[in-house]
Design a protein around this motif. Structure first.
Motif, PDB file in Angstrom:
ATOM      1  N   ARG A   1      49.034  62.415  17.907  1.00 41.05           N
ATOM      2  CA  ARG A   1      49.613  61.240  17.271  1.00 41.05           C
ATOM      3  C   ARG A   1      50.735  61.605  16.301  1.00 41.05           C
ATOM      4  O   ARG A   1      51.611  60.794  16.018  1.00 41.05           O
ATOM      5  N   MET A   2      50.713  62.813  15.783  1.00 44.04           N
ATOM      6  CA  MET A   2      51.583  63.163  14.653  1.00 44.04           C
ATOM      7  C   MET A   2      53.079  63.094  14.979  1.00 44.04           C
ATOM      8  O   MET A   2      53.862  62.633  14.153  1.00 44.04           O
ATOM      9  N   PRO A   3      53.526  63.523  16.178  1.00 43.96           N
ATOM     10  CA  PRO A   3      54.949  63.351  16.489  1.00 43.96           C
ATOM     11  C   PRO A   3      55.280  61.952  17.019  1.00 43.96           C
ATOM     12  O   PRO A   3      56.422  61.703  17.399  1.00 43.96           O
ATOM     13  N   ASN A   4      54.294  61.062  17.049  1.00 40.73           N
ATOM     14  CA  ASN A   4      54.455  59.777  17.731  1.00 40.73           C
ATOM     15  C   ASN A   4      54.054  58.581  16.858  1.00 40.73           C
ATOM     16  O   ASN A   4      53.564  57.575  17.366  1.00 40.73           O
ATOM     17  N   GLN A   5      54.272  58.677  15.558  1.00 42.47           N
ATOM     18  CA  GLN A   5      53.801  57.638  14.639  1.00 42.47           C
ATOM     19  C   GLN A   5      54.785  56.462  14.618  1.00 42.47           C
ATOM     20  O   GLN A   5      55.541  56.283  13.658  1.00 42.47           O
ATOM     21  N   TYR A   6      54.745  55.648  15.672  1.00 48.47           N
ATOM     22  CA  TYR A   6      55.688  54.541  15.782  1.00 48.47           C
ATOM     23  C   TYR A   6      55.021  53.169  15.666  1.00 48.47           C
ATOM     24  O   TYR A   6      55.705  52.154  15.720  1.00 48.47           O
ATOM     25  N   ALA A   7      53.703  53.134  15.547  1.00 52.65           N
ATOM     26  CA  ALA A   7      52.990  51.857  15.511  1.00 52.65           C
ATOM     27  C   ALA A   7      52.417  51.617  14.117  1.00 52.65           C
ATOM     28  O   ALA A   7      52.140  52.543  13.363  1.00 52.65           O
ATOM     29  N   ARG A   8      52.200  50.374  13.791  1.00 50.49           N
ATOM     30  CA  ARG A   8      51.753  49.993  12.460  1.00 50.49           C
ATOM     31  C   ARG A   8      50.243  49.756  12.429  1.00 50.49           C
ATOM     32  O   ARG A   8      49.594  49.574  13.455  1.00 50.49           O
ATOM     33  N   GLY A   9      49.710  49.773  11.225  1.00 54.06           N
ATOM     34  CA  GLY A   9      48.382  49.234  10.978  1.00 54.06           C
ATOM     35  C   GLY A   9      47.221  50.038  11.516  1.00 54.06           C
ATOM     36  O   GLY A   9      46.213  49.450  11.925  1.00 54.06           O
ATOM     37  N   HIS A  10      47.317  51.392  11.492  1.00 55.88           N
ATOM     38  CA  HIS A  10      46.220  52.210  12.014  1.00 55.88           C
ATOM     39  C   HIS A  10      45.612  53.048  10.909  1.00 55.88           C
ATOM     40  O   HIS A  10      46.317  53.672  10.116  1.00 55.88           O
ATOM     41  N   VAL A  11      44.280  53.058  10.858  1.00 56.27           N
ATOM     42  CA  VAL A  11      43.525  53.834   9.872  1.00 56.27           C
ATOM     43  C   VAL A  11      42.449  54.612  10.620  1.00 56.27           C
ATOM     44  O   VAL A  11      41.820  54.086  11.551  1.00 56.27           O
ATOM     45  N   HIS A  12      42.222  55.866  10.210  1.00 59.52           N
ATOM     46  CA  HIS A  12      41.238  56.717  10.889  1.00 59.52           C
ATOM     47  C   HIS A  12      40.041  57.007   9.990  1.00 59.52           C
ATOM     48  O   HIS A  12      40.153  56.994   8.757  1.00 59.52           O
ATOM     49  N   PHE A  13      38.926  57.279  10.637  1.00 59.03           N
ATOM     50  CA  PHE A  13      37.701  57.654   9.931  1.00 59.03           C
ATOM     51  C   PHE A  13      37.011  58.738  10.735  1.00 59.03           C
ATOM     52  O   PHE A  13      37.369  59.006  11.891  1.00 59.03           O
ATOM     53  N   PHE A  14      36.013  59.385  10.132  1.00 61.77           N
ATOM     54  CA  PHE A  14      35.262  60.433  10.814  1.00 61.77           C
ATOM     55  C   PHE A  14      34.041  59.842  11.504  1.00 61.77           C
ATOM     56  O   PHE A  14      33.255  59.123  10.890  1.00 61.77           O
ATOM     57  N   GLY A  15      33.900  60.153  12.778  1.00 62.71           N
ATOM     58  CA  GLY A  15      32.696  59.805  13.508  1.00 62.71           C
ATOM     59  C   GLY A  15      31.677  60.928  13.421  1.00 62.71           C
ATOM     60  O   GLY A  15      31.951  61.998  12.867  1.00 62.71           O
ATOM     61  N   PRO A  16      30.491  60.732  13.978  1.00 61.98           N
ATOM     62  CA  PRO A  16      29.441  61.746  13.896  1.00 61.98           C
ATOM     63  C   PRO A  16      29.721  62.954  14.785  1.00 61.98           C
ATOM     64  O   PRO A  16      30.241  62.816  15.887  1.00 61.98           O
ATOM     65  N   TYR A  17      29.364  64.133  14.277  1.00 61.16           N
ATOM     66  CA  TYR A  17      29.546  65.396  15.004  1.00 61.16           C
ATOM     67  C   TYR A  17      28.697  66.419  14.270  1.00 61.16           C
ATOM     68  O   TYR A  17      29.186  67.165  13.445  1.00 61.16           O
ATOM     69  N   LEU A  18      27.400  66.398  14.543  1.00 55.63           N
ATOM     70  CA  LEU A  18      26.437  67.137  13.735  1.00 55.63           C
ATOM     71  C   LEU A  18      26.747  68.627  13.700  1.00 55.63           C
ATOM     72  O   LEU A  18      26.587  69.272  12.654  1.00 55.63           O
ATOM     73  N   TYR A  19      27.206  69.210  14.791  1.00 55.28           N
ATOM     74  CA  TYR A  19      27.453  70.654  14.834  1.00 55.28           C
ATOM     75  C   TYR A  19      28.510  71.058  13.816  1.00 55.28           C
ATOM     76  O   TYR A  19      28.462  72.153  13.257  1.00 55.28           O
ATOM     77  N   ARG A  20      29.467  70.184  13.563  1.00 60.54           N
ATOM     78  CA  ARG A  20      30.504  70.439  12.550  1.00 60.54           C
ATOM     79  C   ARG A  20      30.563  69.239  11.598  1.00 60.54           C
ATOM     80  O   ARG A  20      31.603  68.630  11.397  1.00 60.54           O
ATOM     81  N   SER A  21      29.443  68.913  11.013  1.00 61.09           N
ATOM     82  CA  SER A  21      29.285  67.688  10.236  1.00 61.09           C
ATOM     83  C   SER A  21      30.261  67.608   9.070  1.00 61.09           C
ATOM     84  O   SER A  21      30.454  68.579   8.323  1.00 61.09           O
ATOM     85  N   GLU A  22      30.879  66.437   8.932  1.00 52.90           N
ATOM     86  CA  GLU A  22      31.711  66.140   7.763  1.00 52.90           C
ATOM     87  C   GLU A  22      30.857  65.619   6.610  1.00 52.90           C
ATOM     88  O   GLU A  22      31.377  65.387   5.514  1.00 52.90           O
ATOM     89  N   PHE A  23      29.555  65.452   6.849  1.00 54.48           N
ATOM     90  CA  PHE A  23      28.696  64.744   5.895  1.00 54.48           C
ATOM     91  C   PHE A  23      27.552  65.620   5.380  1.00 54.48           C
ATOM     92  O   PHE A  23      26.583  65.083   4.841  1.00 54.48           O
ATOM     93  N   TRP A  24      27.656  66.931   5.559  1.00 58.41           N
ATOM     94  CA  TRP A  24      26.618  67.859   5.100  1.00 58.41           C
ATOM     95  C   TRP A  24      25.248  67.481   5.669  1.00 58.41           C
ATOM     96  O   TRP A  24      24.207  67.685   5.038  1.00 58.41           O
ATOM     97  N   ALA A  25      25.247  66.939   6.852  1.00 56.25           N
ATOM     98  CA  ALA A  25      23.994  66.513   7.471  1.00 56.25           C
ATOM     99  C   ALA A  25      23.291  67.688   8.137  1.00 56.25           C
ATOM    100  O   ALA A  25      23.944  68.621   8.635  1.00 56.25           O
ATOM    101  N   GLU A  26      21.987  67.631   8.178  1.00 59.06           N
ATOM    102  CA  GLU A  26      21.188  68.664   8.826  1.00 59.06           C
ATOM    103  C   GLU A  26      20.396  68.136  10.011  1.00 59.06           C
ATOM    104  O   GLU A  26      19.848  68.916  10.782  1.00 59.06           O
ATOM    105  N   THR A  27      20.313  66.806  10.133  1.00 58.28           N
ATOM    106  CA  THR A  27      19.586  66.199  11.244  1.00 58.28           C
ATOM    107  C   THR A  27      20.449  65.092  11.855  1.00 58.28           C
ATOM    108  O   THR A  27      21.387  64.591  11.217  1.00 58.28           O
ATOM    109  N   GLU A  28      20.093  64.703  13.067  1.00 60.35           N
ATOM    110  CA  GLU A  28      20.811  63.597  13.703  1.00 60.35           C
ATOM    111  C   GLU A  28      20.660  62.307  12.898  1.00 60.35           C
ATOM    112  O   GLU A  28      21.599  61.520  12.785  1.00 60.35           O
ATOM    113  N   GLU A  29      19.481  62.105  12.313  1.00 57.28           N
ATOM    114  CA  GLU A  29      19.247  60.907  11.512  1.00 57.28           C
ATOM    115  C   GLU A  29      20.189  60.870  10.308  1.00 57.28           C
ATOM    116  O   GLU A  29      20.806  59.839  10.005  1.00 57.28           O
ATOM    117  N   GLN A  30      20.309  62.005   9.622  1.00 52.67           N
ATOM    118  CA  GLN A  30      21.220  62.076   8.483  1.00 52.67           C
ATOM    119  C   GLN A  30      22.669  61.862   8.921  1.00 52.67           C
ATOM    120  O   GLN A  30      23.427  61.148   8.248  1.00 52.67           O
TER     121      GLN A  30
END
Length: 443
Positions: A163-192
């Motif tokens: 997306r970085m060389p192609n930022q031509y559209a408006r109104g987009h915001v990103h967030f982190f989805g779940p990925y336990l193996y490389r967790s962004e949320f310091w999670a240790e279980t799928e539930e967490q």
């Protein structure tokens, strides 16, 4: 296999290098493989060298190569009517829409109509357009680990570097989805991981302002980003947040749909119904370009008296529509979706577990379902540092040299064969995976 002329091997390569501009590539050093034909899960070149395809090309050849019923349907439609303006009615187009809606409603949903596009990117473009017009809002939320296509809004909705060389559209915001193996949320279980990812998403919604957000666009199972199967409860939580805040939930099923996960649509395996579904790829295995948006009554009828400001010259093209009808009928009659689920359960999943057990220093995690799996390769099991790009390139070359066409993405090998693959072919492929991984020396 039809009679091949080995001289065409070099001719095909020379013409390609002289005149074809390739996607996502620096052009100078390319040396593309040449293919002359295929059948089932195998391809061959003009010299007769065969390859077992564990990539389904771009994870789209779900029904395998040259399925006779689909080829016959394209030929039959070509004899009747090769093309027609989308504003007219056409039997093949209507039948294709009917069958797609029927499969989308298998678990009790009530989708009604299909807007046809030429592929997945413009399917996502038009789903975003529908959501914005329907809600009167502008912002689109999507995850960082995602790919939604290479057109204006779709590429900006994409979360990875493209997306970085192609930022031509408006109104987009990103967030982190779940990925336990490389967790962004310091999670240790799928539930967490599920709970904390949902908390993060709700905070993003609140911080952006719920009344500004038109759509949540998510890949039901993110594909190119790593076959990231959502943990239990996550998709249900996303559905609840979208409903609570009046946001249109768009399920991007371009890669995960039409049997790839062992369900007709991946979301059906999680008991969740989105507001819009985008599709392409497996709907006809790419035999003729085709994609679309599946639309429920509330959104469809919002345009009964209001013009929908979108359209494509080849929307619902008769040759593509005929191939969709034949594909869905063949997949239904031959139990191809059921085969995908079975192969995942009895062949791919166990083979990956065995391979990880044999190479614990290299394979950090395996994950997936149906014919949609990934093994994540690491240079160090403790730190989970990704295997370097140069090593991954060597793995890819070694597999191709052994007659296996792999899907290699970053530090992962995605195991994504056509859904018609056999247990014997899976065993054959994993013999080659094992041999190549056994040759890797990290120090």
């Amino acid at each position: 296999m039809t009679e091949l002329d080995p001289a065409d091997q070099q001719l095909a390569r020379d013409l390609d290098r002289a005149h074809v501009f390739h996607s996502w590539s620096a052009q100078g050093a390319l040396n593309p493989l040449v293919f002359a034909g295929g059948e089932g899960a195998r391809l061959w070149d003009f010299e007769g060298t065969q390859y077992l395809d564990m990539s389904s090309q771009l994870v789209n050849v779900n029904i395998g190569y040259q399925h006779p019923k689909v080829v016959a349907a394209i030929k039959a439609q070509a004899d009747v009517l090769t093309t027609i303006d989308p504003k007219h009615a056409n039997l093949a187009r209507g039948r294709a829409a009917q069958l797609i809606v029927e499969k989308a409603n298998l678990t009790g949903a009530e989708f009604e109509k299909v807007f046809f596009t030429n592929g997945g990117a413009d399917a996502n473009e038009n789903a975003i357009r529908l959501a914005r017009l329907y809600t009167g809002r502008d912002t689109v939320l999507s995850t960082y680990r995602s790919y939604h296509g290479n057109t204006g809004a779709a590429i900006v909705a994409t979360g990875d570097w493209r997306r970085m060389p192609n930022q031509y559209a408006r109104g987009h915001v990103h967030f982190f989805g779940p990925y336990l193996y490389r967790s962004e949320f310091w999670a240790e279980t799928e539930e967490q991981e599920s709970e904390r990812a949902l908390h993060h998403l709700e905070r993003v919604i609140q911080a952006e302002g719920p009344d500004t957000i038109a759509a949540l666009l998510i890949e039901t199972v993110p594909g190119t980003a790593g076959i990231l199967v959502p943990p239990p409860g996550y998709l249900e939580g996303v559905r609840e947040l979208a409903t609570r805040y009046g946001i249109v939930l768009i399920a991007d099923e371009v890669m995960a749909g039409f049997g790839r996960t062992g369900e007709w649509f991946a979301h059906q395996g999680f008991g969740v119904t989105p507001d819009l579904i985008t599709f392409a790829k497996g709907v006809n295995s790419g035999y003729v370009p085709m994609g679309g948006v599946i639309i429920p009554p509330a959104i469809a009828h919002a345009f009964d008296e209001r013009v929908f400001p979108g359209g494509l010259t080849y929307s619902g093209h008769p040759l593509a529509a005929a191939s969709v009808v034949a594909t869905i009928e063949a997949m239904t009659d031959e139990g191809i979706v059921e085969n995908a689920k079975r192969i995942g359960d009895v062949a791919i999943g166990p083979a990956l577990d065995a391979l990880k057990a044999k190479h614990p220093e290299l394979i950090g995690e395996v994950r997936g379902l149906g014919c949609f799996w990934a093994m994540e390769l690491v240079a160090d099991a403790a730190s989970r540092a990704p295997l370097p790009d140069a090593v991954m390139a060597g793995i890819r070359s070694a597999l191709v040299g052994r007659g296996v066409l792999p899907f290699v993405q970053n530090n992962r090998i995605h195991v994504v064969p056509p859904l018609v693959v056999t247990e014997g072919e899976i065993s054959e492929a994993f013999g080659h995976y094992d041999a190549v991984l056994s040759e890797i020396r990290l120090s």
